[in-house]
Design an enzyme around this catalytic site. Structure first.
Site, PDB file in Angstrom:
ATOM      1  N   ASP A 189       0.814  -1.222   0.000  1.00 59.67           N
ATOM      2  CA  ASP A 189       0.000   0.000   0.000  1.00 59.67           C
ATOM      3  C   ASP A 189       0.846   1.269   0.000  1.00 59.67           C
ATOM      4  O   ASP A 189       0.649   2.160   0.835  1.00 59.67           O
ATOM      5  CB  ASP A 189      -0.935   0.027   1.230  1.00 59.67           C
ATOM      6  CG  ASP A 189      -1.755  -1.237   1.379  1.00 59.67           C
ATOM      7  OD1 ASP A 189      -2.259  -1.737   0.364  1.00 59.67           O
ATOM      8  OD2 ASP A 189      -1.897  -1.726   2.519  1.00 59.67           O
ATOM      9  N   GLU A 249     -11.405   1.030  -3.394  1.00 59.63           N
ATOM     10  CA  GLU A 249     -10.694   1.441  -2.171  1.00 59.63           C
ATOM     11  C   GLU A 249      -9.423   2.189  -2.545  1.00 59.63           C
ATOM     12  O   GLU A 249      -9.162   2.429  -3.724  1.00 59.63           O
ATOM     13  CB  GLU A 249     -10.375   0.207  -1.313  1.00 59.63           C
ATOM     14  CG  GLU A 249      -9.518  -0.825  -2.032  1.00 59.63           C
ATOM     15  CD  GLU A 249      -9.417  -2.171  -1.308  1.00 59.63           C
ATOM     16  OE1 GLU A 249     -10.219  -2.437  -0.396  1.00 59.63           O
ATOM     17  OE2 GLU A 249      -8.529  -2.958  -1.679  1.00 59.63           O
TER      18      GLU A 249
END
Ligand SMILES: *[C@@H]1O[C@H](CO)[C@@H](O)[C@H](O)[C@H]1NC(C)=O
Ligand SMILES: *[C@@H]1O[C@H](CO)[C@@H](O)[C@H](O)[C@H]1NC(C)=O
Ligand SMILES: *[C@@H]1O[C@H](CO)[C@@H](O)[C@H](O)[C@H]1NC(C)=O
Ligand SMILES: *[C@@H]1O[C@H](CO)[C@@H](O)[C@H](O)[C@H]1NC(C)=O
Ligand SMILES: *[C@@H]1O[C@H](CO)[C@@H](O)[C@H](O)[C@H]1NC(C)=O
Ligand SMILES: *[C@@H]1O[C@H](CO)[C@@H](O)[C@H](O)[C@H]1NC(C)=O
Ligand SMILES: *[C@@H]1O[C@H](CO)[C@@H](O)[C@H](O)[C@H]1NC(C)=O
Length: 589
Positions: A41, A216
């Site tokens: 991420d 997301e």
């Protein structure tokens, strides 16, 4: 194809040339992943005011210190310069998370008017989706990323979701966007927000994505009169991808790029899979780059112990048009890099460095060492009196699995390690450990999560315990019920692991300093070996084990040492020394 570290260094300097406005300038060649190992991420920025430096933050889940920051001045040499989450008082709740997939999820790193902002979510993944206390959304602020103490304690804000990311508009207004992928109608939400106080207004849905699973990881960028909203979709597995939409109004409606997804390796045979969860930034020349996460395991998706790693690609983003990513591969060609520059502050190592650590008196725990949640600080002592050049570890009652494979409570676990960052490596430590009580144990582990780890320990067991004589020796104690030290290999995973392998420590080795070694000798297997520290030629292999049982979930493997009583009554400490991690090769494509 296999590249060892030396090859990479050499090949970075053999560069193709092309001509720009009469000048001959080299295009860059670089290799993915740029941050190998457990670095998912990614969120990266370029900060001119801080000596033209790139900074990247990555997710850390239950690992502590959390939210590592890597810095580079040339996009080639990346150095760990510190951690945003570096002291308990910043976020005490990290001690209480109750699942392997809990902890710090996706950070968003931004720089605004002299301050670094890190917005993220502490997720307690064990709680129901609709329970607001599952999602603890937080802001850390810092003035100096090289100084851990400059990062603030967490400011909390209310949002029943995750992957929160800030944006400052030119009119002075500021926003946070985030994902509520768990809702019946999943989507990206946004609110105006005060990033200093955590005060928010009203969360409004702004885009549902293109219809992929779990929209997301949103980030907003303003360019050429548009607001661009880039999101991940498809879930963080083989279907992972990145999509983008834009609007002239920050609240929407957002119009999807007809060319979506703009980044994915889904439905390819690439060794780099699960590509998505991206961020965009510019270099000093104004060229665009993207980072994303990826797992190296091919479409079989079975052997990827390093988990989700950070990869980079050049991005072409022409005026008024959509950004175009180059496809993620092991070897990449992209925009011209600034000249190599390793002059970067901070305590940590450069990303490709190995370890050779002697725990010298007066030294500190190395910056890249990692615990699982907060350590009990007096359990780890550098060079205690009478034991120079050792790391003393006091046993925890709980072992690496701890209470239920998910929770450890305030007792914690005596474990410290470093990320596996190379396909092939040798990791070894020496240990002095003289167990006295049943089940006292000290050893080395390939630790992914509390419910996924492979351990080789020295453990006190009755002489009848062995499942196999030690290779090349006779197990002389095999018939005795007297307690005696054994080597024990044990694995914990949702994927089947070999049954425990238990073999007595050869009599001649008892009360000697021993070397424990883990080696990734090919893409899919580890060997666990042991021998007397002063006679390495006698090293024997205790177990050869697939890395499939530690290829799972959101994190990546950590190689380290532990000391536990396995719930028993002992208190024998282990003294570790000569900590060595040698990178021996990366598989890239
Ligand atoms: C942790 O989770 C397990 C399983 O959901 C539950 O039984 C236990 O009560 C939880 N413990 C704490 C301290 O939250
Ligand atoms: C998302 O989908 C839901 C359900 O179809 C719809 O009601 C909502 O308007 C959509 N949101 C946006 C921002 O398009
Ligand atoms: C991959 O292929 C599947 C099956 O054909 C399809 O549903 C999916 O959309 C494809 N994913 C991408 C990102 O192209
Ligand atoms: C150099 O890299 C940029 C960015 O990917 C690309 O647009 C350009 O075509 C490359 N040039 C050459 C000669 O490969
Ligand atoms: C094991 O025992 C056998 C039989 O007693 C003996 O011949 C052999 O030398 C022993 N091997 C070792 C390595 O001690
Ligand atoms: C790695 O070695 C193991 C044990 O020798 C073997 O079973 C496995 O097939 C090897 N893996 C690869 C990718 O060569
Ligand atoms: C961990 O310790 C518990 C007892 O506290 C024991 O039941 C369990 O077998 C141990 N498991 C591992 C994998 O260490």
């Amino acid at each position: 194809m296999l590249f060892n570290f030396l090859t990479i260094v050499i090949s970075c300097s053999i560069l193709p040339k092309w001509s720009v406005r009469g000048q001959t300038r080299p295009n860059s060649t670089f290799y993915n992943p740029i941050l190998p190992g457990f670095h998912p991420d990614p969120s990266c920025i370029f900060v001119r005011e801080w000596d033209n430096t790139f900074f990247c933050a990555t997710s850390s889940f239950n690992a502590f210190p959390g939210i590592p920051i890597h810095a580079s001045k040339d996009l080639q040499n990346w150095k760990l310069i510190g951690h945003v989450l570096n002291r308990r008082e910043q976020l005490p709740r990290l001690a209480e998370t109750n699942r392997s997939t809990s902890g710090i999820w996706a950070p968003a790193l931004r720089y605004h008017e002299g301050t670094f902002y890190l917005v993220t979510t502490l997720v307690d993944d064990d709680r129901p989706q609709e329970d607001p206390s599952r999602w603890d959304n937080i802001i850390f602020k810092g003035k100096n990323p090289y100084k851990s103490s400059s990062w603030s304690i967490a400011t909390h804000f209310a949002f029943q979701g995750y992957d929160t990311s800030p944006f400052w508009d030119v009119d002075g207004r500021s926003y946070i966007s985030g994902a509520q992928a768990w809702r019946v109608s999943p989507g990206i939400y946004q609110t105006t927000a005060n990033l200093d106080t955590g005060e928010i207004r009203e969360w409004k849905p702004i885009w549902n994505g293109t219809g992929g699973l779990a929209p997301e990881g949103p980030h907003i960028y303003r360019k050429d009169g548009y607001y661009y909203l880039m999101v991940a979709e498809g879930g963080t597995g083989l279907g992972h991808m990145e999509s983008i939409a834009r609007s002239k109004n920050i609240d929407g409606p957002y119009e999807a790029n007809p060319a979506n997804p703009i980044l994915t390796n889904a439905n390819t045979t690439s060794y780099f899979q699960t590509v998505g969860h991206a961020d965009l930034f510019q270099d000093p020349s104004g060229n665009w780059w993207g980072v994303a996460l990826s797992t190296r395991g091919g479409a079989d998706y079975l052997y990827y112990p390093m988990g989700r790693e950070t990869v980079m690609a050049p991005v072409t983003w022409k005026k008024g048009e959509w950004p175009v990513f180059s496809q993620i591969r092991g070897e990449m060609s992209g925009w011209v890099f600034s000249p190599a520059n390793k002059n970067i502050d901070g305590d940590g190592p450069f990303i490709n460095e190995g370890d050779s650590i002697d725990f010298t008196p007066g030294s500190e725990i190395p910056a890249h060492f990692t615990y699982w949640r907060f350590p009990i600080s007096d359990s780890f002592t550098m060079s205690p009196p009478g034991h120079p050049n050792t790391l003393r570890i006091k046993p925890s009652r709980l072992n690496l699995t701890a209470l239920n494979g998910n929770y450890a409570g305030p007792e914690g676990q005596s474990f410290v390690g470093r990320r596996q960052q190379d396909t092939l490596f040798t990791y070894s430590v020496d240990v002095d450990f003289a167990p006295k009580v049943l089940e006292e144990e000290a050893g080395v582990s390939v630790f992914l999560t509390q419910n996924h780890h492979l351990d080789m320990g020295i453990v006190m067991l009755p002489g009848t315990s062995s499942t196999t004589p030690f290779p090349g020796t006779n197990s002389t104690q095999a018939s005795s019920t007297e307690l005696t030290p054994h080597f024990r290999f044990r694995g914990e995973s949702y994927v089947p692991v070999p049954a425990p392998i238990i073999t007595p420590v050869p009599t001649a080795w008892i009360n000697h300093r021993l070397t424990l070694e883990i080696k990734a000798f090919n893409k899919t297997h580890y060997s666990f070996s042991a021998g007397p520290a002063d006679a390495k030629s006698q090293m024997q292999t205790v177990a050869v084990v697939s890395n499939d049982p530690v290829s799972w979930g959101f994190t990546g493997t950590i190689l380290g040492v532990y000391c536990t009583t396995n719930g028993g009554s002992g208190n024998t400490e282990a003294y570790y020394s000569k900590w060595i991690y040698s990178p021996q090769g990366q598989f890239r494509d």
